[in-house]
Design a protein around this motif. Structure first.
Motif, PDB file in Angstrom:
ATOM      1  N   SER A 234       0.848  -1.195   0.000  1.00 22.45           N
ATOM      2  CA  SER A 234       0.000   0.000   0.000  1.00 22.45           C
ATOM      3  C   SER A 234       0.879   1.239   0.000  1.00 22.45           C
ATOM      4  CB  SER A 234      -0.917   0.022   1.231  1.00 22.45           C
ATOM      5  OG  SER A 234      -1.765  -1.111   1.261  1.00 22.45           O
ATOM      6  N   GLN A 235       0.480   2.193  -0.809  1.00 22.28           N
ATOM      7  CA  GLN A 235       1.205   3.465  -0.898  1.00 22.28           C
ATOM      8  C   GLN A 235       0.178   4.584  -0.969  1.00 22.28           C
ATOM      9  OE1 GLN A 235       4.636   4.308  -0.825  1.00 22.28           O
ATOM     10  NE2 GLN A 235       3.627   6.299  -0.564  1.00 22.28           N
ATOM     11  N   GLY A 236       0.358   5.572  -0.061  1.00 15.71           N
ATOM     12  CA  GLY A 236      -0.599   6.668  -0.058  1.00 15.71           C
ATOM     13  C   GLY A 236      -0.072   7.885   0.672  1.00 15.71           C
ATOM     14  N   ASP A 248       2.821  18.409  21.799  1.00 16.25           N
ATOM     15  CA  ASP A 248       3.095  19.650  21.068  1.00 16.25           C
ATOM     16  C   ASP A 248       3.385  19.380  19.590  1.00 16.25           C
ATOM     17  OD1 ASP A 248       5.417  18.299  21.474  1.00 16.25           O
ATOM     18  OD2 ASP A 248       6.605  20.039  22.101  1.00 16.25           O
ATOM     19  N   GLY A 249       2.803  18.336  19.024  1.00 12.97           N
ATOM     20  CA  GLY A 249       3.052  17.979  17.625  1.00 12.97           C
ATOM     21  C   GLY A 249       2.424  18.953  16.664  1.00 12.97           C
ATOM     22  N   LYS A 250       2.962  19.031  15.443  1.00 15.55           N
ATOM     23  CA  LYS A 250       2.501  19.934  14.386  1.00 15.55           C
ATOM     24  C   LYS A 250       1.923  19.119  13.213  1.00 15.55           C
ATOM     25  CE  LYS A 250       4.103  23.611  16.468  1.00 15.55           C
ATOM     26  NZ  LYS A 250       4.639  22.900  17.662  1.00 15.55           N
ATOM     27  N   SER A 251       1.197  19.819  12.354  1.00 18.40           N
ATOM     28  CA  SER A 251       0.580  19.172  11.193  1.00 18.40           C
ATOM     29  C   SER A 251       1.620  18.884  10.125  1.00 18.40           C
ATOM     30  CB  SER A 251      -0.533  20.057  10.621  1.00 18.40           C
ATOM     31  OG  SER A 251       0.008  21.291  10.174  1.00 18.40           O
ATOM     32  N   ALA A 252       1.299  17.937   9.271  1.00 18.74           N
ATOM     33  CA  ALA A 252       2.223  17.552   8.193  1.00 18.74           C
ATOM     34  C   ALA A 252       1.478  16.660   7.192  1.00 18.74           C
ATOM     35  CB  ALA A 252       3.434  16.821   8.753  1.00 18.74           C
ATOM     36  N   ILE A 253       2.092  16.543   6.021  1.00 19.77           N
ATOM     37  CA  ILE A 253       1.631  15.592   4.998  1.00 19.77           C
ATOM     38  C   ILE A 253       2.694  14.516   4.891  1.00 19.77           C
ATOM     39  CG2 ILE A 253       1.059  15.252   2.576  1.00 19.77           C
ATOM     40  CD1 ILE A 253       0.026  18.091   2.489  1.00 19.77           C
ATOM     41  N   LEU A 254       2.278  13.297   5.161  1.00 18.58           N
ATOM     42  CA  LEU A 254       3.216  12.183   5.234  1.00 18.58           C
ATOM     43  C   LEU A 254       3.021  11.237   4.060  1.00 18.58           C
ATOM     44  CD1 LEU A 254       2.765  11.314   9.032  1.00 18.58           C
ATOM     45  CD2 LEU A 254       4.398  12.915   8.002  1.00 18.58           C
ATOM     46  N   SER A 255       4.109  10.648   3.646  1.00 18.60           N
ATOM     47  CA  SER A 255       4.069   9.537   2.693  1.00 18.60           C
ATOM     48  C   SER A 255       4.092   8.247   3.504  1.00 18.60           C
ATOM     49  CB  SER A 255       5.268   9.595   1.745  1.00 18.60           C
ATOM     50  OG  SER A 255       5.345   8.424   0.972  1.00 18.60           O
ATOM     51  N   GLU A 256       3.065   7.465   3.334  1.00 10.80           N
ATOM     52  CA  GLU A 256       2.927   6.239   4.127  1.00 10.80           C
ATOM     53  C   GLU A 256       3.034   5.025   3.224  1.00 10.80           C
ATOM     54  OE1 GLU A 256      -0.670   4.264   6.601  1.00 10.80           O
ATOM     55  OE2 GLU A 256       0.054   6.196   7.379  1.00 10.80           O
ATOM     56  N   LEU A 559      -8.417   0.803  -4.204  1.00 14.55           N
ATOM     57  CA  LEU A 559      -8.309   2.180  -3.740  1.00 14.55           C
ATOM     58  C   LEU A 559      -8.726   2.233  -2.274  1.00 14.55           C
ATOM     59  CD1 LEU A 559      -7.893   5.227  -4.310  1.00 14.55           C
ATOM     60  CD2 LEU A 559     -10.335   5.309  -4.954  1.00 14.55           C
ATOM     61  N   ASP A 560      -7.858   2.834  -1.418  1.00 11.20           N
ATOM     62  CA  ASP A 560      -8.109   2.925   0.026  1.00 11.20           C
ATOM     63  C   ASP A 560      -8.330   4.386   0.414  1.00 11.20           C
ATOM     64  OD1 ASP A 560      -7.752   0.208   0.418  1.00 11.20           O
ATOM     65  OD2 ASP A 560      -5.594   0.416   0.751  1.00 11.20           O
ATOM     66  N   VAL A 561      -9.356   4.584   1.232  1.00 10.58           N
ATOM     67  CA  VAL A 561      -9.592   5.896   1.851  1.00 10.58           C
ATOM     68  C   VAL A 561      -9.958   5.638   3.307  1.00 10.58           C
ATOM     69  CG1 VAL A 561     -10.306   7.043  -0.280  1.00 10.58           C
ATOM     70  CG2 VAL A 561     -12.009   5.866   1.091  1.00 10.58           C
ATOM     71  N   SER A 562      -9.478   6.485   4.208  1.00  9.98           N
ATOM     72  CA  SER A 562      -9.769   6.323   5.633  1.00  9.98           C
ATOM     73  C   SER A 562      -9.598   7.652   6.342  1.00  9.98           C
ATOM     74  CB  SER A 562      -8.847   5.271   6.262  1.00  9.98           C
ATOM     75  OG  SER A 562      -7.500   5.693   6.229  1.00  9.98           O
ATOM     76  N   ALA A 563     -10.206   7.708   7.517  1.00  9.15           N
ATOM     77  CA  ALA A 563     -10.091   8.889   8.389  1.00  9.15           C
ATOM     78  C   ALA A 563     -10.092   8.392   9.829  1.00  9.15           C
ATOM     79  CB  ALA A 563     -11.240   9.867   8.144  1.00  9.15           C
ATOM     80  N   ARG A 564      -9.292   9.034  10.683  1.00  6.31           N
ATOM     81  CA  ARG A 564      -9.198   8.606  12.079  1.00  6.31           C
ATOM     82  C   ARG A 564      -9.026   9.823  12.987  1.00  6.31           C
ATOM     83  NH1 ARG A 564      -3.065   6.005  12.159  1.00  6.31           N
ATOM     84  NH2 ARG A 564      -1.938   8.000  12.390  1.00  6.31           N
ATOM     85  N   VAL A 584      -5.388   8.610   1.809  1.00  8.39           N
ATOM     86  CA  VAL A 584      -5.813   8.153   0.487  1.00  8.39           C
ATOM     87  C   VAL A 584      -4.633   7.422  -0.140  1.00  8.39           C
ATOM     88  CG1 VAL A 584      -6.629   8.797  -1.806  1.00  8.39           C
ATOM     89  CG2 VAL A 584      -7.409  10.076   0.199  1.00  8.39           C
ATOM     90  N   GLY A 585      -4.896   6.198  -0.618  1.00  6.50           N
ATOM     91  CA  GLY A 585      -3.800   5.412  -1.188  1.00  6.50           C
ATOM     92  C   GLY A 585      -4.292   4.303  -2.094  1.00  6.50           C
TER      93      GLY A 585
END
Length: 590
Positions: A234-236, A248-256, A559-564, A584-585
Motif C-alpha cells: 500500500s502506498q498513499g 506539542d506535535g505539528k501538522s504535516a503531509i506524510l508519505s505512508e 483504492l483505500d480511503v480512511s479517516a481517524r 488516500v492510497g
C-alpha cells in the motif's frame, strides 16, 4: 509289262484316295451335327418364351440369386438340362411306376430331345432355396404395402422380376428389368428403421453446476509447493494535524508505505503460518517526522494424536517509543527505538471431558539511546527479560463452551540489577485467571479471561504493581460478510523515574469489517485505553476511532480511503495528545 503294270495302278490309287476323303467328310459332318444338337438345343430351350410372355432366364446381368430363389414350382425341372443331369427317381417298390420308354424321344447319337414338355417321373417338391407356399397360405390374403425400390447405383446388379408376379401392373413392358413396387407385409416384414446405437452417452449421476466465485476479488496468492504466500503493498498520502502524536506535535503531509505478507500451509495434519507487517512514514511537507514500524510473527501447530496438540509462536517487533507514555524520557530530540522479541510454546492434552494446558513464554525488550541534542543517553538499565509458565485446566461443558482456570508464575529480570537511580527493579510476577474458551465454528471463536495480576519488585522502597487483569481475543461473524474482532489486553509497564513503581495498562479494541459488495469493503475500528499509574498521578484515558473503505478494481488493484481521530487525556500535561488524519492510497496485492 512293266509299263502296263504302272499305268494300271494309278486309277486304283486315285479311287482309294477318293474313298478315304469321302469317309472323312462323313465323319466330320456327323461330329458337327451332334455338337450343334448338344450345344444349341439346351441354349435355345432356355431362351424359350413361355405363353405368358415371361422369360425363363434373365439377362446375364440380372440378380442370379433372386431369380433362383423366386422361380415357380413349374420350372423346377427346366434348369436340370444344363450341366450334369440329376439322377432319375427310382421307387423302393419295383413296379410302382410304369417303365419309362424314351425311345421315341431319342435324337441324334441317342441324346433325348427337349421339346418343351415336362419330364416324366415324380416332381421335385424341394422348391430350391424357397419352398412353395402351402395351399392355406395361398388362400389367406396378407395385407401388403407398396414400398418403392431406390434406383440402383451405377455398376450394381438390377433386381429381376420375381416368378409368379404376372399380375403386377406397375411393370414397364419396355424395360424387362423394372420390377415396379414390391408388395411386402408390414407386420411380418416391417420397414427397416435406423438402428439405434448401443453406446449412447449416459448423463452423470451428479451434474456439475458451475458456481460463482464467492470472493472474486480475493488475492490468489503465490503458491510454492504446500505453502501459499499472499503479499500486498500500500502506498498513499496522509494529512495529519499531529505528525509525531505528541503533546506539542505539528501538522504535516506524510508519505505512508505499508508492506504486508502472509504465508500459510495446507498440510493434511499439521499447520504453520508467517505474518509480516511493516509501515514507514516520512514527511513530505510540514513537521519533520520519520518513523518505521516493523512486525514479524510466525506460528505452528502439531497434532501428535487425537487428543494431544503442540502449539508455538514467535515474534519480533521494532517501533519507536510513544511520547505520551509515562516511561518515556521527556525533552529528547528523538524517539528512542524499542525492540521486542517473544516466543511461546504450549502443550495441550484432553482426557475425557477434561483438558490440561501448559504454556511457557519468554519476552525480551531492549531500548535505544535517548538523544538530547548532541548527547546520547544510554537506556540499558531498562533492558529486561521476562520468562513465565502458565498452567490451565478446564472441562468441556459442551463442544462449544469450555470453562477453564489458569495460574501463571514468572520472573522479570533486568539486565542491570541496579538502575541509574539505584533501584533494584527485578521481581516475581504471579497471576490468576478464570475464563471460557468458545468455539462455534465460523460464527464465533476465541477466549475470554478475567483475573488478578501482580508484579513484585525486589526493592523494598518500591511498592508492587498489581491490578485487575482482562484478556480476550474473539472473532465473531453475526452474518455472512460481516466480521467483528474483539480484543482485550493487560500489561505491566515499568518506570524510570526515581521512586516510581510503574503502571498497569489496559487496552480494548473492536474492529468491524463489512463486505458491501464483492469489490467494496467498509471497515471501522474503536480503541479505548486506560493506564492506572501507581505514582499517584491518576489515570490516563485514551480513545480512538477510525473508519475507511476499500474499492477493488480487480483482484490486484484497490483504492483505500480512511479517516481517524485519537486522543489521550491525563492529569499530566505532557501526556495529553490530540490527532486527526485522512489517508488516500492504492493497494496492490497478489
Amino acid at each position: 509289262m512293266a509299263n502296263l503294270l504302272t499305268h494300271s495302278s494309278k486309277p486304283r490309287a486315285k479311287a482309294s484316295y477318293r474313298f478315304k476323303a469321302s469317309s472323312n467328310l462323313c465323319v466330320i459332318a456327323i461330329l458337327l451335327g451332334s455338337t450343334v444338337s448338344m450345344v444349341c438345343g439346351p441354349a435355345l430351350a432356355q431362351q424359350t418364351v413361355l405363353p405368358d410372355n415371361s422369360q425363363l432366364r434373365g439377362s446375364i446381368q440380372g440378380n442370379t440369386l433372386q431369380t433362383q430363389t423366386t422361380r415357380p414350382a413349374d420350372s423346377r425341372a427346366a434348369t436340370t438340362d444344363s450341366g450334369i443331369p440329376s439322377r432319375a427317381y427310382e421307387p423302393v417298390s419295383p413296379g410302382a411306376l410304369p417303365a419309362e420308354d424314351d425311345s421315341s424321344n431319342l435324337g441324334l447319337l441317342g441324346v433325348p430331345q427337349n421339346d418343351g414338355s415336362p419330364p416324366s417321373g415324380p416332381a421335385d417338391d424341394s422348391g430350391g432355396l424357397n419352398p412353395p407356399p402351402s395351399p392355406e397360405d395361398q388362400m389367406t390374403p396378407v395385407p401388403t404395402a407398396s414400398v418403392p425400390i431406390p434406383e440402383p447405383r451405377l455398376g450394381a446388379p438390377r433386381p429381376t422380376a420375381a416368378a409368379g408376379d404376372e399380375n403386377n401392373t406397375d411393370r414397364d413392358p419396355e424395360n424387362p428389368y423394372d420390377t415396379g413396387a414390391i408388395e411386402q407385409s408390414q407386420e411380418a416384414n416391417p420397414a427397416e428403421n435406423r438402428a439405434e446405437k448401443d453406446n449412447m452417452p449416459v448423463s452423470a449421476i451428479e451434474r456439475r453446476i458451475p458456481r460463482p466465485d464467492p470472493e472474486p476479488f480475493a488475492p490468489l496468492g503465490i503458491r510454492a509447493g504446500t505453502v501459499t504466500l499472499r503479499p500486498s503493498l500500500s502506498q498513499g498520502l496522509r494529512a495529519t494535524t499531529n505528525a509525531d502524536n505528541s503533546s506539542d506535535g505539528k501538522s504535516a503531509i506524510l508519505s505512508e508505505t505499508r508492506l504486508r505478507a502472509r504465508a500459510t500451509t495446507d498440510w493434511s495434519r499439521h499447520s504453520a503460518w508467517l505474518d509480516f507487517d511493516g509501515t514507514y512514514d516520512k514527511t513530505l511537507s510540514g513537521e519533520e517526522y520519520s518513523a518505521p514500524n516493523i512486525g514479524l510473527r510466525a506460528g505452528f501447530q502439531l497434532d501428535l494424536g487425537a487428543r494431544t496438540t503442540v502449539k508455538g509462536e514467535a515474534g519480533y517487533r521494532y517501533r519507536q517509543e510513544d511520547p505520551s507514555a509515562p516511561t518515556t524520557l521527556q525533552g529528547t530530540s528523538n524517539r528512542p527505538g524499542v525492540q521486542e522479541l517473544d516466543g511461546t510454546l504450549g502443550l495441550r492434552h484432553e482426557f475425557g471431558k477434561f483438558f490440561g494446558d501448559v504454556k511457557g513464554k519468554v519476552n525480551r525488550t531492549t531500548y535505544g539511546n535517548a538523544e538530547f541534542g548532541n548527547i546520547a543517553v544510554s537506556q540499558k538499565d531498562r533492558d529486561n527479560t521476562f520468562a513465565s509458565i502458565a498452567l490451565r485446566g478446564g472441562f468441556e461443558m459442551s463442544p462449544a463452551i469450555k470453562p477453564f482456570v489458569e495460574v501463571e508464575f514468572g520472573k522479570l529480570i533486568y539486565d542491570e540489577k541496579v538502575d541509574f537511580s539505584g533501584y533494584r527493579r527485578s521481581g516475581v510476577r504471579s497471576g490468576l485467571r478464570g475464563g471460557v474458551e468458545i468455539d462455534f465454528g465460523e460464527k464465533m471463536s476465541g477466549e475470554f479471561a478475567l483475573g488478578y495480576l501482580r508484579q513484585g519488585i525486589d526493592d523494598d522502597r518500591l511498592q508492587a504493581v498489581e491490578g485487575l487483569s482482562a484478556d480476550a481475543a474473539i472473532k465473531w461473524s453475526p452474518q455472512r460478510g460481516t466480521d467483528v474482532d474483539i480484543g482485550l489486553l493487560t500489561r505491566v509497564e515499568g518506570a524510570t523515574a526515581p521512586g516510581e513503581s510503574g503502571s498497569v495498562y489496559y487496552e480494548g479494541t473492536v474492529g468491524i469489517k463489512r463486505q458491501v459488495r464483492a469489490n467494496l469493503d467498509f471497515n471501522a475500528k474503536l480503541i479505548a485505553s486506560l493506564r492506572d499509574n501507581k505514582d499517584d498521578t491518576g489515570l490516563d484515558k485514551g480513545f480512538g476511532a477510525e473508519i475507511g473503505a476499500t474499492y477493488w478494481f480487480n483482484r490486484f488493484v484497490g483504492l483505500d480511503v480512511s479517516a481517524r481521530h485519537q486522543l489521550v487525556r491525563s492529569d499530566v500535561e505532557s501526556r495529553n495528545t490530540d490527532e486527526t488524519s485522512v489517508y488516500v492510497g492504492v493497494t496492490l496485492q497478489r
